[in-house]
Design a protein around this motif. Structure first.
Motif, PDB file in Angstrom:
ATOM      1  N   ALA A 156      10.624  -0.179   4.132  1.00 32.96           N
ATOM      2  CA  ALA A 156       9.425  -0.175   3.291  1.00 32.96           C
ATOM      3  C   ALA A 156       8.443  -1.249   3.734  1.00 32.96           C
ATOM      4  CB  ALA A 156       9.806  -0.381   1.821  1.00 32.96           C
ATOM      5  N   ALA A 157       8.973  -2.412   4.130  1.00 33.26           N
ATOM      6  CA  ALA A 157       8.094  -3.483   4.616  1.00 33.26           C
ATOM      7  C   ALA A 157       7.370  -3.044   5.887  1.00 33.26           C
ATOM      8  CB  ALA A 157       8.896  -4.758   4.863  1.00 33.26           C
ATOM      9  N   LEU A 158       8.081  -2.367   6.790  1.00 34.30           N
ATOM     10  CA  LEU A 158       7.456  -1.894   8.018  1.00 34.30           C
ATOM     11  C   LEU A 158       6.407  -0.821   7.732  1.00 34.30           C
ATOM     12  CD1 LEU A 158      10.544  -1.735  10.424  1.00 34.30           C
ATOM     13  CD2 LEU A 158       8.645  -3.364  10.473  1.00 34.30           C
ATOM     14  N   ARG A 159       6.659   0.024   6.737  1.00 36.94           N
ATOM     15  CA  ARG A 159       5.650   1.025   6.362  1.00 36.94           C
ATOM     16  C   ARG A 159       4.381   0.336   5.866  1.00 36.94           C
ATOM     17  NH1 ARG A 159      10.019   3.946   4.154  1.00 36.94           N
ATOM     18  NH2 ARG A 159       9.525   3.202   2.053  1.00 36.94           N
ATOM     19  N   ASP A 195      -3.873   2.285  -2.697  1.00 41.96           N
ATOM     20  CA  ASP A 195      -3.980   3.143  -1.531  1.00 41.96           C
ATOM     21  C   ASP A 195      -4.890   2.448  -0.510  1.00 41.96           C
ATOM     22  OD1 ASP A 195      -6.629   3.534  -2.349  1.00 41.96           O
ATOM     23  OD2 ASP A 195      -6.200   5.463  -3.288  1.00 41.96           O
ATOM     24  N   VAL A 196      -5.094   3.071   0.631  1.00 43.18           N
ATOM     25  CA  VAL A 196      -5.818   2.411   1.714  1.00 43.18           C
ATOM     26  C   VAL A 196      -7.215   1.979   1.275  1.00 43.18           C
ATOM     27  CG1 VAL A 196      -6.877   2.786   3.974  1.00 43.18           C
ATOM     28  CG2 VAL A 196      -4.512   3.484   3.571  1.00 43.18           C
ATOM     29  N   THR A 204       0.842  -1.188   0.000  1.00 43.32           N
ATOM     30  CA  THR A 204       0.000   0.000   0.000  1.00 43.32           C
ATOM     31  C   THR A 204       0.882   1.245   0.000  1.00 43.32           C
ATOM     32  OG1 THR A 204      -1.871   1.096   1.087  1.00 43.32           O
ATOM     33  CG2 THR A 204      -0.210   0.113   2.517  1.00 43.32           C
ATOM     34  N   ALA A 205       0.360   2.301  -0.586  1.00 41.47           N
ATOM     35  CA  ALA A 205       1.105   3.553  -0.707  1.00 41.47           C
ATOM     36  C   ALA A 205       0.097   4.691  -0.812  1.00 41.47           C
ATOM     37  CB  ALA A 205       2.025   3.514  -1.934  1.00 41.47           C
ATOM     38  N   GLU A 206       0.591   5.903  -1.026  1.00 39.97           N
ATOM     39  CA  GLU A 206      -0.296   7.059  -1.130  1.00 39.97           C
ATOM     40  C   GLU A 206      -1.240   6.949  -2.320  1.00 39.97           C
ATOM     41  OE1 GLU A 206      -0.737   9.627   0.956  1.00 39.97           O
ATOM     42  OE2 GLU A 206       0.600   8.562   2.320  1.00 39.97           O
ATOM     43  N   ASP A 207      -0.789   6.283  -3.381  1.00 44.96           N
ATOM     44  CA  ASP A 207      -1.653   6.087  -4.548  1.00 44.96           C
ATOM     45  C   ASP A 207      -1.463   4.674  -5.068  1.00 44.96           C
ATOM     46  OD1 ASP A 207       0.347   6.212  -7.045  1.00 44.96           O
ATOM     47  OD2 ASP A 207       0.945   7.758  -5.602  1.00 44.96           O
ATOM     48  N   THR A 208      -2.452   4.211  -5.817  1.00 41.80           N
ATOM     49  CA  THR A 208      -2.473   2.817  -6.270  1.00 41.80           C
ATOM     50  C   THR A 208      -1.334   2.501  -7.230  1.00 41.80           C
ATOM     51  OG1 THR A 208      -4.850   2.597  -5.899  1.00 41.80           O
ATOM     52  CG2 THR A 208      -3.856   1.105  -7.501  1.00 41.80           C
ATOM     53  N   ALA A 209      -1.022   3.420  -8.136  1.00 42.56           N
ATOM     54  CA  ALA A 209       0.044   3.167  -9.105  1.00 42.56           C
ATOM     55  C   ALA A 209       1.379   2.924  -8.401  1.00 42.56           C
ATOM     56  CB  ALA A 209       0.161   4.338 -10.080  1.00 42.56           C
ATOM     57  N   THR A 210       1.676   3.723  -7.379  1.00 41.80           N
ATOM     58  CA  THR A 210       2.931   3.557  -6.631  1.00 41.80           C
ATOM     59  C   THR A 210       2.948   2.213  -5.902  1.00 41.80           C
ATOM     60  OG1 THR A 210       3.142   5.941  -6.329  1.00 41.80           O
ATOM     61  CG2 THR A 210       4.383   4.534  -4.819  1.00 41.80           C
ATOM     62  N   ALA A 211       1.822   1.833  -5.321  1.00 39.43           N
ATOM     63  CA  ALA A 211       1.748   0.552  -4.607  1.00 39.43           C
ATOM     64  C   ALA A 211       1.962  -0.614  -5.563  1.00 39.43           C
ATOM     65  CB  ALA A 211       0.406   0.425  -3.905  1.00 39.43           C
ATOM     66  N   ARG A 212       1.356  -0.556  -6.744  1.00 37.87           N
ATOM     67  CA  ARG A 212       1.531  -1.643  -7.714  1.00 37.87           C
ATOM     68  C   ARG A 212       2.974  -1.718  -8.202  1.00 37.87           C
ATOM     69  NH1 ARG A 212      -3.451  -3.641 -10.046  1.00 37.87           N
ATOM     70  NH2 ARG A 212      -2.382  -4.056 -12.016  1.00 37.87           N
ATOM     71  N   VAL A 266      -5.947   0.022   6.749  1.00 36.52           N
ATOM     72  CA  VAL A 266      -6.828  -0.777   5.891  1.00 36.52           C
ATOM     73  C   VAL A 266      -7.815  -1.561   6.747  1.00 36.52           C
ATOM     74  CG1 VAL A 266      -6.945  -2.646   4.202  1.00 36.52           C
ATOM     75  CG2 VAL A 266      -5.094  -0.968   4.067  1.00 36.52           C
ATOM     76  N   PHE A 267      -7.306  -2.238   7.765  1.00 37.59           N
ATOM     77  CA  PHE A 267      -8.166  -3.088   8.590  1.00 37.59           C
ATOM     78  C   PHE A 267      -9.160  -2.255   9.415  1.00 37.59           C
ATOM     79  CE2 PHE A 267      -4.211  -5.966   8.711  1.00 37.59           C
ATOM     80  CZ  PHE A 267      -4.500  -6.427   7.433  1.00 37.59           C
TER      81      PHE A 267
END
Length: 202
Positions: free
Chosen positions: A187-190, A155-156, A100-108, A198-199
């Motif tokens: 990054a894994a911890l973030r 994103d979330v 997960t990230a600020e936006d979906t493209a970055t997360a992917r 999310v939860f």
């Protein structure tokens, strides 16, 4: 596995096969009969049928899409019924890489980069069961990108939507999320911290 599974379900064990032979003995402490002690990891209808014949729930592969997972679960349920097993679909577990990230493209992109690195590392350090040419970095990245839709990334709110979609489509009780940090501990911890957001939406 079948011997241990039966012992934990029934509270007694007896070895009468080719590998183990011993008289019937009680299992101490007495196991909890309502809890299935084994889950079989599956990636195809054939492996799901194997689990169902033994009355075992399944752990779905993280690298298959939702329609394939649904077909695997249907084969599992059908075969379990044929063999007289009453299995609760909620005992089955889905699995997915997660970013997960600020936006979906970055997360992917983060997820694709991480899976690419994992593939290359496995090819370099692992011992394959079947010999095949080691992938180039470009091939590994293309393969990781093709699998992007199999995972939870966004994103979330997008991650929340994807999780809800899986729960509804598959009827499973749990989802195993493997946080991706593209090789970086930070990054894994973030990603793990963001999972709390999310939860919280459920």
């Amino acid at each position: 596995m079948a011997l241990l599974d039966a012992a934990l379900r029934q509270g007694r064990a007896k070895g009468g096969g080719d590998r183990y032979r011993f008289d019937e003995v009680p299992v101490i402490p007495t196991p909890v009969p309502s809890r299935a002690p084994f889950v079989l990891a599956v990636a195809s209808p054939d492996s799901a049928r194997l689990a169902a014949r033994h009355g075992l729930p399944v752990l779905l592969s993280p690298v298959t899409d939702l329609p394939t997972k649904r077909a695997v679960l249907d084969a599992h349920a059908e075969t379990a019924a044929e063999h007289g097993h009453q299995l609760d679909p909620r005992d089955n577990i889905d699995s997915s890489y997660f970013a997960t990230a600020e936006d979906t493209a970055t997360a992917r992109d983060l997820l694709t980069e991480g899976i690419t690195e994992l593939t290359l590392r496995a090819a370099q350090e692992g011992t394959p069961l079947l010999e095949r040419p080691k992938p180039t970095p470009a091939q590994a990245r293309d393969e990781a990108a093709q699998l992007a839709d199999c995972h939870i990334a966004g994103d979330v709110r997008e991650c929340r939507r994807l999780l809800a979609q899986r729960r509804e489509a598959l009827g499973i009780g749990r989802i195993l999320l493997m946080p991706e940090g593209a090789g970086s501990r930070e990054a894994a911890l973030r990603t793990i911290r963001a999972a709390g957001e999310v939860f919280a939406l459920f």
